[in-house]
Motif scaffolding. Structure first.
Motif, PDB file in Angstrom:
ATOM      1  N   THR A 123      17.088  35.243  -1.769  1.00 40.80           N
ATOM      2  CA  THR A 123      18.540  35.142  -1.935  1.00 40.80           C
ATOM      3  C   THR A 123      18.953  34.463  -3.237  1.00 40.80           C
ATOM      4  N   ALA A 124      17.987  34.223  -4.128  1.00 41.13           N
ATOM      5  CA  ALA A 124      18.329  33.634  -5.430  1.00 41.13           C
ATOM      6  C   ALA A 124      19.297  34.553  -6.167  1.00 41.13           C
ATOM      7  N   ARG A 125      20.114  33.957  -7.061  1.00 38.75           N
ATOM      8  CA  ARG A 125      21.110  34.726  -7.800  1.00 38.75           C
ATOM      9  C   ARG A 125      20.839  34.579  -9.288  1.00 38.75           C
ATOM     10  N   LEU A 126      20.191  35.597  -9.844  1.00 37.54           N
ATOM     11  CA  LEU A 126      19.852  35.604 -11.258  1.00 37.54           C
ATOM     12  C   LEU A 126      20.930  36.361 -12.023  1.00 37.54           C
ATOM     13  N   GLN A 127      21.200  35.901 -13.247  1.00 38.17           N
ATOM     14  CA  GLN A 127      22.266  36.542 -14.025  1.00 38.17           C
ATOM     15  C   GLN A 127      22.122  36.181 -15.495  1.00 38.17           C
ATOM     16  N   GLY A 161      26.130  41.810 -17.512  1.00 42.04           N
ATOM     17  CA  GLY A 161      26.005  40.469 -16.955  1.00 42.04           C
ATOM     18  C   GLY A 161      25.972  40.486 -15.441  1.00 42.04           C
ATOM     19  N   ALA A 162      25.542  41.593 -14.853  1.00 38.49           N
ATOM     20  CA  ALA A 162      25.526  41.739 -13.399  1.00 38.49           C
ATOM     21  C   ALA A 162      24.574  40.730 -12.752  1.00 38.49           C
ATOM     22  N   GLN A 163      24.907  40.328 -11.527  1.00 42.52           N
ATOM     23  CA  GLN A 163      24.064  39.395 -10.788  1.00 42.52           C
ATOM     24  C   GLN A 163      22.945  40.161 -10.076  1.00 42.52           C
ATOM     25  N   ILE A 164      21.764  39.545 -10.022  1.00 41.10           N
ATOM     26  CA  ILE A 164      20.569  40.164  -9.461  1.00 41.10           C
ATOM     27  C   ILE A 164      20.032  39.233  -8.371  1.00 41.10           C
ATOM     28  N   SER A 165      19.701  39.764  -7.224  1.00 42.33           N
ATOM     29  CA  SER A 165      19.111  38.933  -6.178  1.00 42.33           C
ATOM     30  C   SER A 165      17.635  38.684  -6.481  1.00 42.33           C
ATOM     31  N   GLY A 166      17.092  37.656  -5.866  1.00 41.97           N
ATOM     32  CA  GLY A 166      15.668  37.401  -6.031  1.00 41.97           C
ATOM     33  C   GLY A 166      14.824  38.549  -5.523  1.00 41.97           C
ATOM     34  N   ALA A 167      15.276  39.182  -4.442  1.00 44.09           N
ATOM     35  CA  ALA A 167      14.543  40.328  -3.904  1.00 44.09           C
ATOM     36  C   ALA A 167      14.527  41.479  -4.901  1.00 44.09           C
ATOM     37  N   GLU A 168      15.679  41.723  -5.555  1.00 46.92           N
ATOM     38  CA  GLU A 168      15.733  42.799  -6.551  1.00 46.92           C
ATOM     39  C   GLU A 168      14.903  42.442  -7.777  1.00 46.92           C
TER      40      GLU A 168
END
Length: 248
Positions: A123-127, A161-168
């Protein structure tokens, strides 16, 4: 060292832990300097075989915008703490394992391109919101990201600049694996200990060989990014965006 960067030792594994939870570990110049100093010392310490980069509930919300907004108060071309830290992590000869939970924004995502192993919470939020801030990519991401995740995804992530989940991130190759949130630190430590137990000379030489083909191109790209980033920081466009964020 900075009070917001904690150094922990578990045998031959050194952990550099960001500790500014009230600001989601937003990075200041002092924190960059502390991380760079810790890496420099670990590089020369034969008792350290692997390093973990970690935060707490959040990895890091990226650069503190107050530092970005105050760039006009510093001479143009002044060496930047963030870029100096990036040079340290690029040159670091031992395995680096990132433990990513919560937010990993801007350099919080791009520094992962220089880590040998990335364990992310599902559920991490990378961006990488550089364009949203009126800025450009850094840390060699304009070169390395496409090689990691493919041109199409790299273009979209950097341009939007879209947000990416840790799973993605794990599915795309930006992270080594994604695990439940409460398993991130134990998994990172287990992988770090696995690497730390192997012959350090072979580990360092393998890391060098893996990175050698892109070393010259990476240095050139990072130098160009550094110039472009510094120029963008001083534009009216970027400064207006920083001011707007800080008012909130």
């Amino acid at each position: 060292m900075s009070e917001h960067v904690l150094i922990e030792r578990d045998g031959t594994v050194l952990t550099i832990r960001l500790n500014r939870p009230d600001k989601k570990n937003a990075l200041t110049r002092e924190m960059y300097n502390a991380m760079g100093e810790a890496l420099s010392q670990a590089a020369g310490d034969d008792g350290v075989h692997a390093v973990i980069l970690a935060g707490g509930q959040d990895f890091t919300a990226g650069n503190d915008l107050k530092d970005f907004a105050s760039v006009g108060d510093r001479p143009a071309g002044e060496p930047g703490s963030a870029f100096n830290f990036l040079e340290n992590i690029v040159a670091f000869p031992k395995p680096v394992i990132a433990a990513v939970r919560g937010y990993a924004v801007g350099i919080g995502t791009t520094m992962l391109l220089h880590c040998d192993v990335v364990v992310a919470s599902e559920t991490a939020r990378l961006q990488m919101p550089f364009t949203r801030l009126g800025l450009v990519p850094e840390a060699g991401s304009s070169l390395l990201l496409a090689g990691r995740v493919g041109v199409a995804k790299a273009n979209w992530w950097l341009l939007s600049g879209a947000q990416i989940s840790g799973a993605e991130a794990a599915a795309s190759g930006l992270a080594s694996r994604a695990v439940p949130d409460n398993e991130v630190d134990p998994a990172a430590l287990e992988m770090a200990k696995t690497l730390a137990a192997l012959p350090p000379g072979a580990m360092a030489e393998t890391k060098r060989l893996v990175r050698a083909p892109q070393a010259a191109a990476l240095a050139e790209v990072m130098a160009a990014e550094r110039v472009a980033f510094g120029e963008r920081l001083r534009t009216e466009e970027a400064q207006a965006i920083f001011a707007s964020f800080l008012k909130k």
